[in-house]
Design an enzyme around this catalytic site. Structure first.
Site, short mmCIF file in Angstrom:
data_model
loop_
_atom_site.label_atom_id
_atom_site.label_comp_id
_atom_site.label_asym_id
_atom_site.label_seq_id
_atom_site.Cartn_x
_atom_site.Cartn_y
_atom_site.Cartn_z
CG ASP A 32 3.75 -1.58 11.23
OD1 ASP A 32 4.37 -1.42 10.16
OD2 ASP A 32 2.95 -0.74 11.67
CD GLU A 77 3.54 3.79 8.02
OE1 GLU A 77 3.45 5.02 7.88
OE2 GLU A 77 2.53 3.05 8.00
CD GLU A 78 -0.57 1.20 9.23
OE1 GLU A 78 -1.09 2.32 9.39
OE2 GLU A 78 -0.60 0.60 8.13
CG HIS A 113 -5.58 0.87 7.24
ND1 HIS A 113 -5.28 1.79 8.21
CD2 HIS A 113 -4.41 0.62 6.62
CE1 HIS A 113 -3.99 2.09 8.16
NE2 HIS A 113 -3.44 1.39 7.18
#
Ligand SMILES: [Zn+2]
Ligand SMILES: [Zn+2]
Length: 436
Positions: A98, A164-165, A396
């Protein structure tokens, strides 16, 4: 001198050969493809639980290799099963697929210009955590291993994991949902390996930590109940804002006075506080939310217990009431020490002794931890910072960038770890319970 050089080459050749099949030609052949896949995925990122095209690409690739494929696992996940020609253990390899709601600022030929909607807002989408590299690396491992199927003793399970996030609010997803959907069963996984690229670790370097490597993340909500009154007459009410201030202070003393910080780190952060409407009203209530990070199960239990006790006791001391609700978000990424010991020689052989380095515990969280509750696992970090650089942007962020010359080491490491694990006579480790 010449003779010595020749001898050294022979010895290096022999040491690789002694560990199993020599796949050097396959590694050389795969690097260009892995980089190309990574760039295509980077340019076409998709948010968690929406990785439709990424999943399609992965499934198509695995099928082309003759790997048995299951799609739609935990919404958009893809699982491939490669059975070696010889019987043996089962090893799983995991890549998360993702991307994040971040607008890319890098100037690259394969820059992402994708936009999407996230929580009702239009957002840019970017592989700002490097999961594009994980996906491409695992696609590469699948290709190398499928070509050498005849030499594989056992089964390799390729797990391409969505979200996953974290899934979008109100949805399930990620590793937890994959485990619920029994991805670690049939065939039952004996050990699982995974990696995370790191923008601040140089290309060529691998970092790892035995035991608690990444933190358990928990969220908490504190509700404080006071008694509303005029701001000029606090004695006729109970002030929930003052109680909140005392609670925030108290929570930090659990860390500083009650937690054995020389064992492992621990964090309590109040991230939001909401109360009141105007200057001359003492409000009725206050709400605080925050996060807890721990790396040790005993510390986690103790900290949770003390938070609940303290929140209630402090509020009571000031004439109010308060509750603290704690919810698990992610478990401790716990690298089974015996498995780490078993796999270190492989890592060192592949990356070179000096390039396999100790990594301090990280208070960030990783949902790979859920797979490690089902089977012993080893999660490590792979360098993605351009050689010679001393600085790079963190994960990020809009400028986050990975140097793809580091990807081949990921392919080699995961492949060699899997082969060595499967080829070893050691029985699967049964005790996966983390020890202090
Ligand atoms: Zn991330
Ligand atoms: Zn990540």
């Amino acid at each position: 001198m010449k003779k010595l050089g020749f001898l050294a080459i022979v010895l290096i050749g022999f040491s690789v050969q002694a560990q199993g099949p020599n796949l050097e030609k396959d590694y050389t052949a795969i690097e260009g493809k892995v980089i190309e896949w990574r760039r295509e995925i980077h340019q076409n990122p998709e948010l968690g639980n929406r990785e439709f095209k990424t999943a399609e690409k992965i499934a198509k690739h695995l099928k082309s290799l003759g790997i048995e494929v299951e799609t739609g696992v935990a919404h958009t996940g893809v699982v491939g099963i490669l059975k070696g020609d010889l019987p043996g253990k089962v090893v799983a390899l995991r890549a998360d697929i993702d991307a994040l709601p971040v607008t890319e600022r890098n100037d690259l030929p394969y820059k992402s210009n994708v936009t999407s909607e996230f929580m009702g807002e239009k957002v840019g989408v970017m592989h700002a955590c490097g999961h594009d590299t994980h996906t491409a690396i695992l696609m590469g491992v699948a290709e190398v291993m499928s070509k050498n199927k005849a030499k594989i003793k056992g089964t390799v399970k390729f797990i391409f994991q969505p979200a996953e996030e974290g899934p979008p609010p109100g949805e399930e997803g990620g590793a937890l949902l994959m485990v619920k959907e029994r991805v670690m069963d049939s065939p039952k996984v004996d050990a699982i390996f995974g990696l995370h690229i790191n923008s601040q670790t140089p290309v060529g370097v691998i970092r790892y930590k035995s035991g608690g490597a990444m933190a358990a993340a928990q969220t908490f909500t504190i509700n404080v109940k006071g008694k509303q009154s005029h701001g000029s007459q606090p004695w006729s009410g109970v002030d929930p804002i003052l109680i909140s201030a005392k609670i925030i202070d108290g929570l930090q003393t659990i860390i500083s006075r009650e937690t054995e910080l020389t064992n492992e780190a621990a964090v309590i952060t109040v991230g939001k506080i909401k109360s009141g409407v105007r200057s001359n009203i003492i409000p009725e209530s206050a709400e605080m939310i925050g996060t807890i990070r721990t790396l040790d199960y005993d510390m986690k239990d103790k900290l949770n217990k003390r938070m609940i006790e303290m929140v209630s006791a402090i509020a009571k001391a000031y004439g109010g009431e308060a509750t603290c609700e704690i919810n698990d978000a992610t478990d401790i990424t716990y690298n089974n020490p015996e498995l780490v010991e078993q796999m270190l020689p492989t890592m060192k052989r592949v990356a070179g002794d000096a390039n396999v380095q100790f990594q301090k515990a990280i208070t960030g969280a990783e949902d790979f931890s859920y797979f490690q509750r089902e089977a012993p696992g080893f999660f490590f970090f792979l360098g993605g910072m351009t050689p010679g650089s001393t600085e790079s942007y963190p994960h990020h962020t809009p400028d986050f960038l990975i140097d793809d010359s580091g990807l081949l080491l990921g392919v080699r490491t995961l492949t060699e770890m899997s082969l060595d694990y499967l080829n070893s006579d050691q029985k699967p480790l049964l005790d996966i319970k983390p020890k202090g």
